[in-house]
Design a protein around this motif. Sequence first.
Motif, PDB file in Angstrom:
ATOM      1  N   SER A  52       0.959  -1.103  -0.055  1.00 35.68           N
ATOM      2  CA  SER A  52      -0.032  -0.030  -0.112  1.00 35.68           C
ATOM      3  C   SER A  52       0.799   1.192  -0.062  1.00 35.68           C
ATOM      4  N   PRO A  53       0.108   2.624  -0.394  1.00 33.05           N
ATOM      5  CA  PRO A  53       1.002   3.428  -0.455  1.00 33.05           C
ATOM      6  C   PRO A  53       1.520   3.861   1.080  1.00 33.05           C
ATOM      7  N   VAL A  54       0.550   3.540   1.946  1.00 32.92           N
ATOM      8  CA  VAL A  54       1.085   3.846   3.473  1.00 32.92           C
ATOM      9  C   VAL A  54       2.261   3.116   3.834  1.00 32.92           C
ATOM     10  N   GLN A  55       2.420   1.626   3.436  1.00 35.35           N
ATOM     11  CA  GLN A  55       3.556   0.970   3.644  1.00 35.35           C
ATOM     12  C   GLN A  55       4.722   1.557   3.217  1.00 35.35           C
ATOM     13  N   ARG A  56       4.482   1.741   1.891  1.00 32.43           N
ATOM     14  CA  ARG A  56       5.749   2.447   1.066  1.00 32.43           C
ATOM     15  C   ARG A  56       6.286   3.718   1.651  1.00 32.43           C
ATOM     16  N   ARG A  57       5.526   4.525   2.086  1.00 33.52           N
ATOM     17  CA  ARG A  57       5.953   5.667   2.735  1.00 33.52           C
ATOM     18  C   ARG A  57       6.584   5.418   4.042  1.00 33.52           C
ATOM     19  N   LYS A  58       6.142   4.422   4.967  1.00 33.56           N
ATOM     20  CA  LYS A  58       6.866   3.928   6.304  1.00 33.56           C
ATOM     21  C   LYS A  58       8.059   3.325   5.866  1.00 33.56           C
ATOM     22  N   ILE A  59       8.255   2.482   5.125  1.00 31.06           N
ATOM     23  CA  ILE A  59       9.456   1.789   4.639  1.00 31.06           C
ATOM     24  C   ILE A  59      10.461   2.979   4.117  1.00 31.06           C
ATOM     25  N   TYR A  60       9.991   4.022   3.516  1.00 28.63           N
ATOM     26  CA  TYR A  60      11.112   5.124   3.112  1.00 28.63           C
ATOM     27  C   TYR A  60      11.353   6.050   4.191  1.00 28.63           C
ATOM     28  N   ALA A  61      10.531   6.179   5.009  1.00 27.80           N
ATOM     29  CA  ALA A  61      10.814   6.962   6.149  1.00 27.80           C
ATOM     30  C   ALA A  61      11.828   6.237   7.181  1.00 27.80           C
ATOM     31  N   LEU A  62      11.701   4.964   7.158  1.00 25.95           N
ATOM     32  CA  LEU A  62      12.546   4.221   8.115  1.00 25.95           C
ATOM     33  C   LEU A  62      14.183   4.068   7.288  1.00 25.95           C
ATOM     34  N   ILE A  63      14.039   3.858   6.381  1.00 26.30           N
ATOM     35  CA  ILE A  63      15.359   4.138   5.479  1.00 26.30           C
ATOM     36  C   ILE A  63      16.190   5.198   5.482  1.00 26.30           C
ATOM     37  N   GLY A  64      15.221   6.322   5.372  1.00 27.40           N
ATOM     38  CA  GLY A  64      15.834   7.495   5.608  1.00 27.40           C
ATOM     39  C   GLY A  64      16.489   7.905   7.065  1.00 27.40           C
ATOM     40  N   GLU A  65      16.048   7.596   8.008  1.00 32.34           N
ATOM     41  CA  GLU A  65      16.373   7.491   9.437  1.00 32.34           C
ATOM     42  C   GLU A  65      17.786   6.807   9.515  1.00 32.34           C
ATOM     43  N   ILE A  66      17.672   5.565   8.874  1.00 33.31           N
ATOM     44  CA  ILE A  66      18.773   4.760   8.910  1.00 33.31           C
ATOM     45  C   ILE A  66      20.197   5.424   8.038  1.00 33.31           C
ATOM     46  N   ASP A  67      19.776   5.739   6.959  1.00 36.57           N
ATOM     47  CA  ASP A  67      20.758   6.773   6.012  1.00 36.57           C
ATOM     48  C   ASP A  67      21.330   7.954   6.723  1.00 36.57           C
ATOM     49  N   GLU A  68      20.413   8.663   7.337  1.00 34.10           N
ATOM     50  CA  GLU A  68      21.117  10.022   8.175  1.00 34.10           C
ATOM     51  C   GLU A  68      21.979   9.389   9.151  1.00 34.10           C
ATOM     52  N   TYR A  69      21.744   8.486  10.050  1.00 33.35           N
ATOM     53  CA  TYR A  69      22.289   8.062  10.976  1.00 33.35           C
ATOM     54  C   TYR A  69      23.706   7.365  10.595  1.00 33.35           C
ATOM     55  N   VAL A  70      23.674   6.586   9.623  1.00 33.39           N
ATOM     56  CA  VAL A  70      24.962   6.014   9.145  1.00 33.39           C
ATOM     57  C   VAL A  70      25.934   7.019   8.381  1.00 33.39           C
ATOM     58  N   ASN A  71      25.255   7.781   7.644  1.00 30.85           N
ATOM     59  CA  ASN A  71      26.155   8.844   6.526  1.00 30.85           C
ATOM     60  C   ASN A  71      26.215  10.203   7.212  1.00 30.85           C
ATOM     61  N   GLY A  72      25.448  10.590   8.485  1.00 28.24           N
ATOM     62  CA  GLY A  72      25.415  11.885   8.754  1.00 28.24           C
ATOM     63  C   GLY A  72      24.542  12.964   8.064  1.00 28.24           C
ATOM     64  N   ILE A  73      23.939  12.439   7.120  1.00 32.56           N
ATOM     65  CA  ILE A  73      23.053  13.271   6.231  1.00 32.56           C
ATOM     66  C   ILE A  73      22.072  12.388   5.405  1.00 32.56           C
ATOM     67  N   ARG A  74      20.927  12.688   5.154  1.00 28.06           N
ATOM     68  CA  ARG A  74      20.029  11.978   4.275  1.00 28.06           C
ATOM     69  C   ARG A  74      20.106  12.608   2.677  1.00 28.06           C
ATOM     70  N   THR A  75      20.436  11.708   1.907  1.00 25.03           N
ATOM     71  CA  THR A  75      20.332  11.959   0.486  1.00 25.03           C
ATOM     72  C   THR A  75      19.762  10.880  -0.308  1.00 25.03           C
ATOM     73  N   GLU A  76      19.444  11.143  -1.489  1.00 27.12           N
ATOM     74  CA  GLU A  76      18.796  10.310  -2.536  1.00 27.12           C
ATOM     75  C   GLU A  76      19.612   9.006  -2.633  1.00 27.12           C
ATOM     76  N   ALA A  77      20.835   9.617  -2.990  1.00 26.89           N
ATOM     77  CA  ALA A  77      21.817   8.519  -3.333  1.00 26.89           C
ATOM     78  C   ALA A  77      22.201   7.286  -2.073  1.00 26.89           C
ATOM     79  N   GLY A  78      22.182   8.084  -1.116  1.00 30.44           N
ATOM     80  CA  GLY A  78      22.368   7.339   0.242  1.00 30.44           C
ATOM     81  C   GLY A  78      21.385   6.424   0.587  1.00 30.44           C
ATOM     82  N   MET A  79      20.155   6.708   0.371  1.00 33.89           N
ATOM     83  CA  MET A  79      18.923   6.143   0.681  1.00 33.89           C
ATOM     84  C   MET A  79      18.939   4.862  -0.322  1.00 33.89           C
ATOM     85  N   GLU A  80      19.307   5.242  -1.148  1.00 35.24           N
ATOM     86  CA  GLU A  80      19.148   4.130  -2.362  1.00 35.24           C
ATOM     87  C   GLU A  80      20.235   2.993  -2.144  1.00 35.24           C
TER      88      GLU A  80
END
Length: 228
Positions: free
Chosen positions: A50-78
């Motif tokens: 569902s669109p809601v599930q997809r938004r949740k997944i990308y929100a969680l991946i964004g938090e992980i990317d920001e923690y790992v790399n110090g900043i959230r970017t499209e390339a980092g999230m991919e």
Amino acid sequence: MVEEQITGKVVDIDADGTLTIKAGVPSIDRALLRQYKDCLIVLDDGRHISPVQRRKIYALIGEIDEYVNGIRTEAGMEEQKAILKMEFMLKRMTDAERRVFSLSNCSVTVATNFIGFLIDFILANDIPTRFPLYEQADDIERYVYACLANKKCAVCGRPCDLHHAEGSRIGMGSDREKVHHLGREALPLCRKHHDECHGMPEREFLGKYHLVPVKLNDKLCKVYGLRR
């Protein structure tokens, strides 16, 4: 070991839950030679993410990317998405289920399990988030269990105390070290939210934060050093 894999169609479901499945074999001669009798059936979820599930997944991946790399970017999230999907497939999918999946059209079941995997990863690695994780969880019971296993408050993520739910509480004057805890229902709550829970009807507290108590099993009793 799976010797041969085929696909089929569910053609009927009886009231008692019995499935009738129609499937063709690649070779009738081989089927007669091997005398197939038993088979492993993997039921695919026909619903799409569902669109809601997809938004949740990308929100969680964004938090992980920001923690790992110090900043959230499209390339980092991919990059994080590719790594986390591979980890999920290797660690959480069975051999029969394991396949490359896309967040554009995977099943609701795969999306739910992937969300749970991401939340588990965040809890296990102490990754801070901008939002309460219970708001992102598809399976609340699984989320509460993960919080219990990682000793994190199910509301805010801080270090937790163990709150015994109504019906599982230990009586006044009882020695907690001598009481059996296996099967008792509990919640992981920090001191602030533990006090809040005791300051209102428990049902109201559970409704406010959309939580459910979880029964303590052997593993959780060991985590908290409780008598089983």
